[in-house]
Design an enzyme around this catalytic site. Structure first.
Site, PDB file in Angstrom:
ATOM      1  N   ASP A  99       0.756  -1.426  -0.119  1.00 27.37           N
ATOM      2  CA  ASP A  99      -0.025  -0.348   0.099  1.00 27.37           C
ATOM      3  C   ASP A  99       0.645   1.051   0.065  1.00 27.37           C
ATOM      4  OD1 ASP A  99      -2.265  -1.444  -0.062  1.00 27.37           O
ATOM      5  OD2 ASP A  99      -2.857  -1.173   2.441  1.00 27.37           O
ATOM      6  N   GLU A 100       1.971   1.057   0.505  1.00 24.58           N
ATOM      7  CA  GLU A 100       2.822   1.735   0.717  1.00 24.58           C
ATOM      8  C   GLU A 100       4.201   2.478  -0.163  1.00 24.58           C
ATOM      9  OE1 GLU A 100       3.906   2.078   4.727  1.00 24.58           O
ATOM     10  OE2 GLU A 100       2.094   2.858   5.784  1.00 24.58           O
TER      11      GLU A 100
END
Length: 427
Positions: free
Chosen positions: A365-366
């Site tokens: 996600d990052e």
């Protein structure tokens, strides 16, 4: 909130496409991705996050970890956290990112639109196996035709090798044969073969020894040729091309399997291979400059022993972060899950695996896509049907984010019918 930004936000909210969960930090340039997913206005991400947070809460949705991180960091950290591929490509530490952008990902459009009757052999392989074969693959076929004109597939039979996989296309075995997409992708795909490996030679033995090309991108040239087996998931790097790999195999064969009666014949056979390679200017080196360069880009080693290469910026350390547990601890946990004799006990061990999966997903996600790729390949390499759904969840997402969608297709087809067998032909 400016009028211009209000208009952008309104257009975004009215857009019926699925919102990309990576929002403003999405680095994808793939037209298919941009067509499928909508992305927020990028001129004021914090303002957008705050505006959409209320809307999500009203709709009963929870914020993604990625959006929460952006809000927590605050305006003073936004510039540092923002992924800007174009600026990074000017940096020496970002050679991998630049190479990744310039690599064709899944552009099979010209091949896919051709009628099958008009496809060349190389195009047939690209369409149905989702990979391009290198020049040495075709030159090796020509050499095999010199050795055995009537049956090139068995040119190396005297040393227990037979050509398989995409070589069956060159042998004409797929003429007038109709198979499904997934069947093609499983053709001679061994139990421990990751999507990155394409088997082209098998050995006549019980251990399932086989040789194949390994690549980091579906349509890129292979990084090297390696070998695997059915005993464990270890892959052994052999050489930079097929001639070099078979030469390594013959060296070992002469040392371990030859008798005084057949040694001279095998040595002469190997000399023919070396002479042909020299004539065609094909190196037999086991460590080429390309292999050394690739090794410098490896961000971590997987259970197979082969490292993964992903877009990674050494300066910002964006692209990969280590798993939260060591390899030894993960292997022990996976063993406990597979060996558990009761469902309740297995569920307990699976619950201990969940935090590792969750943190790998958060890493993706990052924009640390390499972490979920590493965990997915490790689970696949360990083996066990109990992990198949987790593997699919981790790897299909990772491959999509990395622009390696074809590898996700290969993995999905493989896990639909994964066999620990030494006979994996679909013909």
């Amino acid at each position: 909130m400016s009028d211009d930004y209000q208009k952008q936000l309104l257009a975004y909210n009215e857009d019926k496409r699925t919102a990309c969960k990576y929002g403003d930090k999405c680095y994808q340039k793939n037209p298919k991705h941009l067509e499928k997913f909508k992305h927020p206005p990028s001129d004021n991400l914090k303002e957008f996050t705050q505006a959409t947070k209320k809307q999500k809460l009203n709709n009963g949705e929870s914020n993604t970890t990625h959006a929460s991180k952006i809000e927590k960091d605050g305006p003073e950290n936004e510039d540092n956290s923002e992924l800007n591929i174009e600026n990074q490509s000017e940096n020496e530490d970002n050679d991998t990112d630049k190479e990744h952008q310039n690599t064709t990902k899944t552009n099979n459009s010209q091949v896919d639109t051709k009628p099958e009757s008009e496809l060349t052999e190389s195009e047939f392989i690209q369409r149905n196996f989702l990979v391009k074969m290198p020049d040495d693959f075709y030159k090796f076929w020509e050499f095999c035709k010199i050795i055995n004109e009537k049956d090139p597939l068995h040119a190396f039979e005297k040393v227990d090798l037979v050509l398989v996989g995409p070589f069956d296309v060159l042998a004409g075995k797929f003429q007038n044969v109709t198979k499904t997409k997934n069947e093609y992708l499983r053709h001679w795909r061994y139990y421990y073969d990751p999507p990155e490996m394409q088997t082209v030679i098998k050995c006549y033995d019980k251990e399932g020894y086989h040789i194949g090309y390994y690549r980091d991108e579906p349509l890129s040239d292979p990084c090297f040729v390696c070998s695997g087996n059915l005993i464990n998931g270890q892959l052994t790097i052999m050489a930079g091309n097929l001639f070099g790999a078979v030469n390594v195999y013959l060296d070992n064969y002469v040392q371990k399997k030859c008798t005084p009666f057949n040694k001279m014949g095998i040595v002469k056979f190997q000399t023919k291979l070396k002479d042909y390679a020299k004539t065609e200017n094909i190196t037999l080196e086991t460590k080429t400059d390309e292999m050394k360069s690739r090794n410098n880009k490896v961000v971590t080693r997987t259970f197979s022993g082969i490292g993964i290469v992903v877009p990674y910026n050494k300066k910002t350390q964006l692209g990969y972060r280590p798993l939260i547990e060591t390899k030894d601890k993960i292997k022990k946990l996976l063993n406990n899950i597979v060996e558990a004799k009761e469902d309740g006990l297995r569920d307990d061990f699976l619950s201990k695996l969940q935090p590792i999966i969750t943190m790998a997903s958060i890493a993706a996600d990052e924009c640390d896509f390499g972490t979920s790729l590493e965990l997915g390949l490790d689970l696949f390499n360990y083996g066990g049907e109990v992990f198949h759904n987790i593997i699919l969840s981790l790897l299909i997402s990772s491959y999509q984010l990395l622009g390696r969608d074809s590898f996700g297709d290969i993995m999905q087809a493989h896990l639909q019918d994964r066999k620990k067998s030494n006979n994996l032909s679909i013909l």
